[in-house]
Design a protein around this motif. Structure first.
Motif, PDB file in Angstrom:
ATOM      1  N   MET A   1      52.526 -44.833  53.795  1.00  0.00           N
ATOM      2  CA  MET A   1      51.194 -45.053  54.331  1.00  0.00           C
ATOM      3  C   MET A   1      50.199 -44.158  53.587  1.00  0.00           C
ATOM      4  N   VAL A   2      49.040 -44.675  53.365  1.00  0.00           N
ATOM      5  CA  VAL A   2      48.022 -43.957  52.614  1.00  0.00           C
ATOM      6  C   VAL A   2      47.588 -42.686  53.357  1.00  0.00           C
ATOM      7  N   GLN A   3      47.266 -41.674  52.586  1.00  0.00           N
ATOM      8  CA  GLN A   3      46.736 -40.434  53.135  1.00  0.00           C
ATOM      9  C   GLN A   3      45.281 -40.300  52.695  1.00  0.00           C
ATOM     10  N   ALA A   4      44.414 -39.941  53.640  1.00  0.00           N
ATOM     11  CA  ALA A   4      42.999 -39.726  53.327  1.00  0.00           C
ATOM     12  C   ALA A   4      42.488 -38.583  54.197  1.00  0.00           C
ATOM     13  N   TRP A   5      41.514 -37.839  53.662  1.00  0.00           N
ATOM     14  CA  TRP A   5      40.975 -36.684  54.376  1.00  0.00           C
ATOM     15  C   TRP A   5      39.594 -36.355  53.836  1.00  0.00           C
ATOM     16  N   TYR A   6      38.840 -35.589  54.644  1.00  0.00           N
ATOM     17  CA  TYR A   6      37.562 -35.073  54.167  1.00  0.00           C
ATOM     18  C   TYR A   6      37.821 -33.947  53.187  1.00  0.00           C
ATOM     19  N   MET A   7      37.080 -33.963  52.103  1.00  0.00           N
ATOM     20  CA  MET A   7      37.273 -32.974  51.041  1.00  0.00           C
ATOM     21  C   MET A   7      36.562 -31.665  51.361  1.00  0.00           C
ATOM     22  N   ASP A   8      37.088 -30.584  50.784  1.00  0.00           N
ATOM     23  CA  ASP A   8      36.379 -29.318  50.829  1.00  0.00           C
ATOM     24  C   ASP A   8      35.227 -29.364  49.825  1.00  0.00           C
ATOM     25  N   GLU A   9      34.447 -28.318  49.775  1.00  0.00           N
ATOM     26  CA  GLU A   9      33.271 -28.283  48.895  1.00  0.00           C
ATOM     27  C   GLU A   9      33.524 -27.500  47.609  1.00  0.00           C
ATOM     28  N   LEU A  10      34.767 -27.136  47.350  1.00  0.00           N
ATOM     29  CA  LEU A  10      35.078 -26.346  46.163  1.00  0.00           C
ATOM     30  C   LEU A  10      34.894 -27.173  44.894  1.00  0.00           C
ATOM     31  N   ALA A  11      34.398 -26.532  43.857  1.00  0.00           N
ATOM     32  CA  ALA A  11      34.098 -27.234  42.603  1.00  0.00           C
ATOM     33  C   ALA A  11      35.150 -26.977  41.528  1.00  0.00           C
ATOM     34  N   ASP A  12      36.338 -26.510  41.940  1.00  0.00           N
ATOM     35  CA  ASP A  12      37.362 -26.249  40.923  1.00  0.00           C
ATOM     36  C   ASP A  12      38.061 -27.548  40.519  1.00  0.00           C
ATOM     37  N   ASP A  13      39.205 -27.450  39.916  1.00  0.00           N
ATOM     38  CA  ASP A  13      39.947 -28.569  39.339  1.00  0.00           C
ATOM     39  C   ASP A  13      39.957 -29.799  40.254  1.00  0.00           C
ATOM     40  N   PRO A  14      39.361 -30.910  39.835  1.00  0.00           N
ATOM     41  CA  PRO A  14      39.316 -32.105  40.691  1.00  0.00           C
ATOM     42  C   PRO A  14      40.688 -32.727  40.934  1.00  0.00           C
ATOM     43  N   ARG A  15      41.694 -32.335  40.156  1.00  0.00           N
ATOM     44  CA  ARG A  15      43.046 -32.891  40.319  1.00  0.00           C
ATOM     45  C   ARG A  15      43.801 -32.272  41.489  1.00  0.00           C
ATOM     46  N   LEU A  16      43.231 -31.213  42.082  1.00  0.00           N
ATOM     47  CA  LEU A  16      43.837 -30.587  43.261  1.00  0.00           C
ATOM     48  C   LEU A  16      43.483 -31.411  44.502  1.00  0.00           C
ATOM     49  N   PRO A  17      44.257 -31.267  45.583  1.00  0.00           N
ATOM     50  CA  PRO A  17      44.024 -32.111  46.765  1.00  0.00           C
ATOM     51  C   PRO A  17      42.665 -31.919  47.450  1.00  0.00           C
ATOM     52  N   HIS A  18      42.114 -30.727  47.419  1.00  0.00           N
ATOM     53  CA  HIS A  18      40.816 -30.445  48.037  1.00  0.00           C
ATOM     54  C   HIS A  18      40.760 -30.851  49.508  1.00  0.00           C
ATOM     55  N   ARG A  19      41.802 -30.499  50.244  1.00  0.00           N
ATOM     56  CA  ARG A  19      41.796 -30.722  51.689  1.00  0.00           C
ATOM     57  C   ARG A  19      40.898 -29.683  52.334  1.00  0.00           C
ATOM     58  N   GLY A  20      40.080 -30.118  53.267  1.00  0.00           N
ATOM     59  CA  GLY A  20      39.233 -29.173  53.990  1.00  0.00           C
ATOM     60  C   GLY A  20      40.083 -28.226  54.821  1.00  0.00           C
ATOM     61  N   ASP A  21      39.499 -27.122  55.255  1.00  0.00           N
ATOM     62  CA  ASP A  21      40.194 -26.158  56.087  1.00  0.00           C
ATOM     63  C   ASP A  21      39.376 -25.944  57.357  1.00  0.00           C
ATOM     64  N   PRO A  22      39.796 -26.485  58.489  1.00  0.00           N
ATOM     65  CA  PRO A  22      41.054 -27.194  58.682  1.00  0.00           C
ATOM     66  C   PRO A  22      40.978 -28.604  58.085  1.00  0.00           C
ATOM     67  N   ARG A  33      35.872 -49.338  58.243  1.00  0.00           N
ATOM     68  CA  ARG A  33      34.453 -49.328  58.639  1.00  0.00           C
ATOM     69  C   ARG A  33      33.541 -49.013  57.452  1.00  0.00           C
ATOM     70  N   LEU A  34      34.105 -48.432  56.399  1.00  0.00           N
ATOM     71  CA  LEU A  34      33.352 -48.193  55.161  1.00  0.00           C
ATOM     72  C   LEU A  34      33.497 -49.362  54.189  1.00  0.00           C
ATOM     73  N   GLY A  35      34.297 -50.372  54.570  1.00  0.00           N
ATOM     74  CA  GLY A  35      34.528 -51.520  53.700  1.00  0.00           C
ATOM     75  C   GLY A  35      35.679 -51.329  52.742  1.00  0.00           C
ATOM     76  N   VAL A  36      36.456 -50.254  52.932  1.00  0.00           N
ATOM     77  CA  VAL A  36      37.596 -49.944  52.072  1.00  0.00           C
ATOM     78  C   VAL A  36      38.855 -50.537  52.715  1.00  0.00           C
ATOM     79  N   PHE A  37      39.577 -51.365  51.968  1.00  0.00           N
ATOM     80  CA  PHE A  37      40.788 -51.998  52.480  1.00  0.00           C
ATOM     81  C   PHE A  37      42.003 -51.514  51.700  1.00  0.00           C
ATOM     82  N   TYR A  38      43.138 -51.467  52.411  1.00  0.00           N
ATOM     83  CA  TYR A  38      44.358 -50.878  51.855  1.00  0.00           C
ATOM     84  C   TYR A  38      45.557 -51.761  52.181  1.00  0.00           C
ATOM     85  N   TRP A  39      46.477 -51.860  51.212  1.00  0.00           N
ATOM     86  CA  TRP A  39      47.752 -52.538  51.402  1.00  0.00           C
ATOM     87  C   TRP A  39      48.846 -51.657  50.805  1.00  0.00           C
ATOM     88  N   LYS A  40      50.045 -51.737  51.374  1.00  0.00           N
ATOM     89  CA  LYS A  40      51.232 -51.110  50.790  1.00  0.00           C
ATOM     90  C   LYS A  40      52.138 -52.240  50.321  1.00  0.00           C
TER      91      LYS A  40
END
Length: 179
Positions: A1-22, A33-40
Motif C-alpha cells: 500500500m502506498v505511503q504518503a505524509w506531510y513533508m518537513d521544511e528542511l532544504a537538505d537532500d531531496p532524496r531523503l524521506p523528509h517526514r515531518g516530526d511528528p 480529494r486532491l485528484g490523485v489516484f493510486y493503484w497497486k
C-alpha cells in the motif's frame, strides 16, 4: 500500500524521506480529494496484465513508454533530476507506473503544503492536470517507470507560478468543490 505524509521544511537532500516530526500520514482518501489516484499492480507482469489493460482502456491511456532514471541510463541525468524536482504543473494528467526501483512524488495540498508520496515497484499514480508537483529519486538513485498518456505525449512542464493556465483554474475550482 502506498505511503504518503506531510513533508518537513528542511532544504537538505531531496532524496531523503523528509517526514515531518511528528509524522503526519496522508491516506488514499485525502489524496483522492486532491485528484490523485493510486493503484497497486503486479509489475512483474506489466506486459500482459489484464488489470493494467482494463485501467488503460477505462481511462483512455493509449500511449505508453518506459523510462529508466539512473546515472547510467538517462542522458543528462543530473540536469533532468533538477528539472523533475522543480515545482511545476502539466496541462494533461501525469500517469506513472513504477516497474522497478523507487522514488517520491510530491504534491501540494489545498493549503499549499507538500505531501510526499513514496512510490515503489507495482505502484501506479495519476496526478491531475493543473496540480503543482515534483519528482525525485530516493537514496537508491534508480527507478524504472512506465509513462502513460491519453493520446500523444506532451512533455511540457510549466514551472510555478503557472496560475494563468486554464487547467490550473479548473483544478483550483475542483479543489474548492471537493471540500
Amino acid at each position: 500500500m502506498v505511503q504518503a505524509w506531510y513533508m518537513d521544511e528542511l532544504a537538505d537532500d531531496p532524496r531523503l524521506p523528509h517526514r515531518g516530526d511528528p509524522c503526519s500520514p496522508v491516506g488514499l482518501e485525502q489524496l483522492r480529494r486532491l485528484g490523485v489516484f493510486y493503484w497497486k499492480l503486479d509489475a512483474d507482469k506489466y506486459e500482459n496484465d489484464p488489470e493494467l489493460e482494463k485501467i488503460r482502456k477505462e481511462r483512455n491511456y493509449s500511449w505508453m513508454d518506459i523510462i529508466t532514471i539512473c546515472k547510467d541510463k538517462l542522458p543528462d541525468y543530473e540536469e533532468k533530476i533538477k528539472i523533475f524536482y522543480k515545482e511545476h504543473l502539466h496541462l494533461d494528467d501525469e500517469i506513472r507506473y513504477i516497474l522497478d526501483g523507487s522514488g517520491y512524488f510530491d504534491v501540494r495540498d489545498k493549503e499549499d503544503k507538500w505531501i510526499r508520496i513514496f512510490m515503489e515497484k507495482g505502484d501506479m499514480i495519476t496526478l491531475p492536470a493543473g496540480i503543482y508537483h515534483r519528482f525525485t529519486l530516493d537514496e537508491k538513485n534508480y527507478v524504472k517507470a512506465m509513462r502513460l498518456f491519453v493520446g500523444e505525449p506532451v512533455w511540457t512542464a510549466y514551472n510555478r507560478p503557472a496560475d494563468h493556465f486554464e487547467v490550473r483554474g479548473q483544478y483550483v475550482e475542483f479543489l474548492a468543490q471537493a471540500e
